[in-house]
Design a protein around this motif. Structure first.
Motif, PDB file in Angstrom:
ATOM      1  N   LEU A   1       2.735  -8.671 -13.606  1.00 47.11           N
ATOM      2  CA  LEU A   1       1.706  -9.331 -12.797  1.00 47.11           C
ATOM      3  C   LEU A   1       2.027 -10.805 -12.588  1.00 47.11           C
ATOM      4  O   LEU A   1       1.917 -11.323 -11.467  1.00 47.11           O
ATOM      5  CB  LEU A   1       0.333  -9.163 -13.444  1.00 47.11           C
TER       6      LEU A   1
ATOM      7  N   GLU B   1       2.903  -5.229 -18.666  1.00 45.88           N
ATOM      8  CA  GLU B   1       2.157  -5.306 -17.408  1.00 45.88           C
ATOM      9  C   GLU B   1       1.841  -6.754 -17.061  1.00 45.88           C
ATOM     10  O   GLU B   1       1.915  -7.148 -15.891  1.00 45.88           O
ATOM     11  CB  GLU B   1       0.868  -4.495 -17.499  1.00 45.88           C
TER      12      GLU B   1
ATOM     13  N   THR C   1       3.009   1.168 -13.587  1.00 39.68           N
ATOM     14  CA  THR C   1       4.039   2.086 -13.090  1.00 39.68           C
ATOM     15  C   THR C   1       5.417   1.462 -13.219  1.00 39.68           C
ATOM     16  O   THR C   1       6.377   2.123 -13.637  1.00 39.68           O
ATOM     17  CB  THR C   1       3.749   2.455 -11.618  1.00 39.68           C
TER      18      THR C   1
ATOM     19  N   SER D   1       2.657  -3.232  -5.314  1.00 36.12           N
ATOM     20  CA  SER D   1       1.497  -4.123  -5.355  1.00 36.12           C
ATOM     21  C   SER D   1       1.139  -4.378  -6.816  1.00 36.12           C
ATOM     22  O   SER D   1       1.675  -3.723  -7.723  1.00 36.12           O
ATOM     23  CB  SER D   1       0.306  -3.496  -4.627  1.00 36.12           C
ATOM     24  N   ALA D   2       0.233  -5.296  -7.041  1.00 35.43           N
ATOM     25  CA  ALA D   2      -0.190  -5.610  -8.408  1.00 35.43           C
ATOM     26  C   ALA D   2      -0.711  -4.369  -9.127  1.00 35.43           C
ATOM     27  O   ALA D   2      -0.550  -4.242 -10.346  1.00 35.43           O
ATOM     28  CB  ALA D   2      -1.259  -6.709  -8.383  1.00 35.43           C
ATOM     29  N   GLU D   3      -1.290  -3.449  -8.388  1.00 37.55           N
ATOM     30  CA  GLU D   3      -1.805  -2.210  -8.995  1.00 37.55           C
ATOM     31  C   GLU D   3      -0.683  -1.334  -9.550  1.00 37.55           C
ATOM     32  O   GLU D   3      -0.942  -0.388 -10.300  1.00 37.55           O
ATOM     33  CB  GLU D   3      -2.635  -1.426  -7.973  1.00 37.55           C
ATOM     34  N   ASP D   4       0.563  -1.626  -9.197  1.00 39.32           N
ATOM     35  CA  ASP D   4       1.715  -0.854  -9.671  1.00 39.32           C
ATOM     36  C   ASP D   4       2.319  -1.406 -10.961  1.00 39.32           C
ATOM     37  O   ASP D   4       3.359  -0.915 -11.414  1.00 39.32           O
ATOM     38  CB  ASP D   4       2.805  -0.817  -8.592  1.00 39.32           C
ATOM     39  N   ALA D   5       1.718  -2.399 -11.560  1.00 35.91           N
ATOM     40  CA  ALA D   5       2.312  -3.044 -12.740  1.00 35.91           C
ATOM     41  C   ALA D   5       2.611  -2.033 -13.854  1.00 35.91           C
ATOM     42  O   ALA D   5       3.722  -2.023 -14.407  1.00 35.91           O
ATOM     43  CB  ALA D   5       1.413  -4.168 -13.257  1.00 35.91           C
TER      44      ALA D   5
END
Length: 174
Positions: free
Chosen positions: A42, A38, A15, A9-13
């Motif tokens: 995204l 990042e 990572t 997901s976008a929250e994993d950028a």
């Protein structure tokens, strides 16, 4: 230990960027060769014009690996396939089946989307080649033909683009 795979997901950028850096280290590449940010992840993985998709491998909820893939196209098949750009599990997380889980998840995605093949490249020194062979993922070289990967880098792209008659070329938003 619980080994799982899930869609990124976008929250994993952040990572994904960290795992790309881990892959570069594993491949003995200088960190300066890793340009991805990042913002790139995204924009290209979660923006309006997605250029790739990714899976995250977790061990007890901790992200420890990823697979980044995108569509390619086979003119012979007349169908889109998937190309695995990167598949990587951190060294301390290996041996828990995460590589297999990433590969089988991509196979399931390809099957569901009607993709007749999944392609990837593997460095000749990488011991992971044995893993791929065990899964019946074959090296394409044979006596009759040998496909060799080639790459056009930025300097060649720029030089050749200047020679093109591309007056017809417009980009979205132009």
């Amino acid at each position: 230990m619980q080994a799982t795979v899930r869609p990124a997901s976008a929250e994993d950028a952040a990572t994904i960027v960290a795992l790309v850096r881990g892959l570069a280290e594993y491949e003995h590449e200088p960190m300066s060769s890793v340009k991805i940010t990042e913002a790139d992840v995204l924009r290209d993985g979660f923006g309006p014009e997605r250029r790739f998709e990714a899976l995250i491998a977790e061990l007890d909820g901790r992200p420890v690996g990823f697979a980044l893939y995108l569509y390619n196209y086979s003119t012979w098949e007349g169908r889109a396939g998937l190309f695995i750009e990167d598949l990587f599990v951190l060294p301390d997380a290996r041996g828990h089946g995460l590589g297999r889980k990433l590969i089988t998840a991509i196979a399931a995605i390809a099957e569901k989307r009607g993709c007749p093949r999944v392609d990837l490249n593997v460095l000749d020194w990488n011991p992971t080649r044995d893993f791929y062979h065990r899964l019946d993922i074959t090296h394409m070289k044979d006596e009759r033909q040998s496909w060799l990967p080639y790459r056009m880098r930025r300097s060649a792209i720029q030089a050749l683009a200047q020679q093109a008659d591309a007056s017809w070329l417009t980009l979205p938003g132009e």
